[in-house]
Each structure stands twice: as C-alpha cells, then as structure tokens.
Design a protein around this motif. Sequence first.
Motif, PDB file in Angstrom:
ATOM      1  N   MET A   1       0.838  -1.190   0.000  1.00  0.00           N
ATOM      2  CA  MET A   1       0.000   0.000   0.000  1.00  0.00           C
ATOM      3  C   MET A   1       0.877   1.246   0.000  1.00  0.00           C
ATOM      4  N   VAL A   2       0.577   2.171  -0.900  1.00  0.00           N
ATOM      5  CA  VAL A   2       1.245   3.460  -0.954  1.00  0.00           C
ATOM      6  C   VAL A   2       0.222   4.540  -0.669  1.00  0.00           C
ATOM      7  N   ARG A   3       0.524   5.420   0.263  1.00  0.00           N
ATOM      8  CA  ARG A   3      -0.352   6.551   0.578  1.00  0.00           C
ATOM      9  C   ARG A   3       0.127   7.771  -0.202  1.00  0.00           C
ATOM     10  N   LEU A   4      -0.832   8.499  -0.776  1.00  0.00           N
ATOM     11  CA  LEU A   4      -0.492   9.652  -1.596  1.00  0.00           C
ATOM     12  C   LEU A   4      -1.400  10.822  -1.230  1.00  0.00           C
ATOM     13  N   MET A   5      -0.775  11.937  -0.847  1.00  0.00           N
ATOM     14  CA  MET A   5      -1.556  13.124  -0.496  1.00  0.00           C
ATOM     15  C   MET A   5      -2.042  13.836  -1.751  1.00  0.00           C
ATOM     16  N   PRO A   6      -3.222  14.445  -1.713  1.00  0.00           N
ATOM     17  CA  PRO A   6      -3.673  15.253  -2.856  1.00  0.00           C
ATOM     18  C   PRO A   6      -2.682  16.375  -3.119  1.00  0.00           C
ATOM     19  N   GLY A   7      -2.401  16.629  -4.388  1.00  0.00           N
ATOM     20  CA  GLY A   7      -1.443  17.677  -4.728  1.00  0.00           C
ATOM     21  C   GLY A   7      -1.565  18.082  -6.177  1.00  0.00           C
ATOM     22  N   ILE A   8      -0.627  18.927  -6.610  1.00  0.00           N
ATOM     23  CA  ILE A   8      -0.655  19.423  -7.986  1.00  0.00           C
ATOM     24  C   ILE A   8       0.451  18.830  -8.838  1.00  0.00           C
ATOM     25  N   ALA A   9       1.392  18.123  -8.221  1.00  0.00           N
ATOM     26  CA  ALA A   9       2.495  17.540  -8.982  1.00  0.00           C
ATOM     27  C   ALA A   9       1.999  16.370  -9.812  1.00  0.00           C
ATOM     28  N   PHE A  10       2.677  16.137 -10.944  1.00  0.00           N
ATOM     29  CA  PHE A  10       2.311  15.020 -11.805  1.00  0.00           C
ATOM     30  C   PHE A  10       2.569  13.704 -11.060  1.00  0.00           C
ATOM     31  N   GLY A  11       1.654  12.740 -11.257  1.00  0.00           N
ATOM     32  CA  GLY A  11       1.823  11.452 -10.619  1.00  0.00           C
ATOM     33  C   GLY A  11       0.771  11.183  -9.578  1.00  0.00           C
ATOM     34  N   ASP A  12      -0.459  11.665  -9.802  1.00  0.00           N
ATOM     35  CA  ASP A  12      -1.536  11.423  -8.842  1.00  0.00           C
ATOM     36  C   ASP A  12      -2.380  10.215  -9.232  1.00  0.00           C
ATOM     37  N   CYS A  13      -1.884   9.418 -10.166  1.00  0.00           N
ATOM     38  CA  CYS A  13      -2.522   8.166 -10.619  1.00  0.00           C
ATOM     39  C   CYS A  13      -3.630   8.373 -11.627  1.00  0.00           C
ATOM     40  N   ARG A  14      -3.993   9.610 -11.927  1.00  0.00           N
ATOM     41  CA  ARG A  14      -5.036   9.843 -12.915  1.00  0.00           C
ATOM     42  C   ARG A  14      -4.538   9.605 -14.344  1.00  0.00           C
ATOM     43  N   HIS A  15      -3.256   9.865 -14.581  1.00  0.00           N
ATOM     44  CA  HIS A  15      -2.752   9.760 -15.949  1.00  0.00           C
ATOM     45  C   HIS A  15      -2.306   8.332 -16.251  1.00  0.00           C
ATOM     46  N   PRO A  16      -2.600   7.832 -17.458  1.00  0.00           N
ATOM     47  CA  PRO A  16      -2.218   6.466 -17.806  1.00  0.00           C
ATOM     48  C   PRO A  16      -0.733   6.177 -17.653  1.00  0.00           C
ATOM     49  N   THR A  17       0.131   7.155 -17.912  1.00  0.00           N
ATOM     50  CA  THR A  17       1.568   6.883 -17.847  1.00  0.00           C
ATOM     51  C   THR A  17       2.026   6.570 -16.429  1.00  0.00           C
ATOM     52  N   THR A  18       1.373   7.162 -15.426  1.00  0.00           N
ATOM     53  CA  THR A  18       1.716   6.831 -14.044  1.00  0.00           C
ATOM     54  C   THR A  18       1.349   5.393 -13.742  1.00  0.00           C
ATOM     55  N   ARG A  19       0.143   5.012 -14.115  1.00  0.00           N
ATOM     56  CA  ARG A  19      -0.301   3.638 -13.872  1.00  0.00           C
ATOM     57  C   ARG A  19       0.561   2.645 -14.649  1.00  0.00           C
ATOM     58  N   LEU A  20       0.901   2.968 -15.882  1.00  0.00           N
ATOM     59  CA  LEU A  20       1.740   2.091 -16.685  1.00  0.00           C
ATOM     60  C   LEU A  20       3.126   1.933 -16.071  1.00  0.00           C
ATOM     61  N   SER A  21       3.685   3.020 -15.558  1.00  0.00           N
ATOM     62  CA  SER A  21       5.018   2.955 -14.949  1.00  0.00           C
ATOM     63  C   SER A  21       5.016   2.039 -13.732  1.00  0.00           C
ATOM     64  N   VAL A  22       3.961   2.139 -12.925  1.00  0.00           N
ATOM     65  CA  VAL A  22       3.854   1.267 -11.753  1.00  0.00           C
ATOM     66  C   VAL A  22       3.730  -0.192 -12.191  1.00  0.00           C
TER      67      VAL A  22
END
Length: 279
Positions: A99-120
């Motif tokens: 489990m990874v916890r992620l705070m809401p923010g403005i930086a790229f990598g909030d899991c909404r973009h396909p490239t973040t999910r693909l990288s994981v």
Amino acid sequence: MKNSEIDPIAADVAHMVADAEDRLICRQVIRTVSERHGVGSRRVKAAITRLVEAGALRFSEECGNSFLEKNYGGTVRLSPHVKVAPPRVPVSPEAGCQMVRLMPGIAFGDCRHPTTRLSVCGLDFLFAANTGFGRSGDALDIGTGSGILALVAARLGGFRVLAIDIDPCARKEAADNAALNDLSDCIVVSNKGLEQVCGPFCLVTANLRLPTLKRYAPLIDNLLMPGGGLVVSGIRNQETASLMAAFDTMGRGVWQASDGGWSAMVFIKHPSKTKKSTK
C-alpha cells in the motif's frame, strides 16, 4: 462494485472511460452505449449512476458540460502488487500487496494519468518476472513529481531511491509523500539535474516525454549498471519504435503495455563485455 455485479451496459461504460485519452462528455457516452446495445438512454444512465455510486467513476463539470471520468479519490489498484490510497482512508491488508499513501497535490503522478499507472505496472513486472534483473544497488527516479514511482520502488524493491525534479513544488510533495509512508530514510529528494547525478544505479525510472527521453538516453546508459532495469513511460503508442531505437544499444526490451493511447516499456541493460587483452 464487484465484476460479477457489472452488467454488459455498465461494463461497456467502464471500458469506454478507462480507454479514453481524455475526459468523455457524459451525454456522448450515453448516446454511444445506447446505440451500441440497442437500449434506451434511461438504462445507460442507470448503469452510470451505479458505477458512480460504487466509486468506480465520477462526474465533473466544466463550461456547462458534464464529464465522466475514472474516480481516483479512493483506494486504487495500480498493479497486481500495488494499491494507492489517500491518507487516513481505511484499507484492509492484502497478502502480497503493498500500500502506498499519496496526499492530494498538484504535482504530476496522482494516478489519474495512464503513464503513471503504466510505470507502476512496469515496476511490478520488473520485480515479479524472471528477467535477469540485478537488484544490487540504488534506484534513480528522474522527474519524480509526486514521488509515486520512488515510493513504489522503495516498497516493492526495498531500494534506496534518489528522486530528482527541477520543480520545487514537486520536490516538496515528493518529500511529504515519502514522510507519509515512513520512507524518508529510503528516499532522497533532490534538485539535481541528471547531468549532476553520479551512479551507478541498478534501477532507473523515467516518466517523461519522448524528446526528453531521447536526449537523456546516453546519460541513463552511463548511470545504469549492467543487468539493471529501466522503466520508461510518457510516450504515445506511435512513438514506441522511436523509443526502442533510442535505447536499443543500451539494453533489451522485456515488457511493453498501453493504456489510453500511451505506452510504457521496460529494458534490461546488456551485461558488460570484457575487452580482450592485446599483446
């Protein structure tokens, strides 16, 4: 909502939203799915309502249009062995899953973009598959953004990670997320440019656009140790051949996946070759 509870109408809606490169206007989704299945719009609306109530999708409003998009506000499975959730959201432990916890923010990598999910998913594959990947060393995350890839590398692989980014806001968010996950001792967030980084690393991650990846290719090659793994994303599907050409001399491609018009790839660097001595 469990898969067994999703009817064909809801499944079609969910797939449309998941595969879309951009947000979809709700009325367009209703019209398309209604025509495709030969059903009235009321049934499609009911299916969308169930998906929203289950937390799979969400509505957003902009300029008088109602959009339908995936909901990443709760717990999200990014890959077979990685889940992400906001702070303080209760999550039941799952064997073999980090489990990874992620705070809401403005930086790229909030899991909404396909490239973040693909990288994981690429990282997950690298750690789980028998690729000959050598883990003896540290990891480097180039353009860390929220720090999500550094967090996953630390969680799944147990690495010490150097996470670099030129954006001070991104560095602050990445450091905060490392602290949130009790990984501050494992993740160093830095403002160094790639040219200032000293290797070697056994793992490099880079979710960047193609021109930047091609420019960085020689530097990445120098920093990555033989047998090390490289996870790259940020490329369109039609750009994969160009990316492979940029890293072809460095290593062999062992994995590729696509999502919403974007792709990611995993490379394993070629073993070092011992030069023959000359007398």
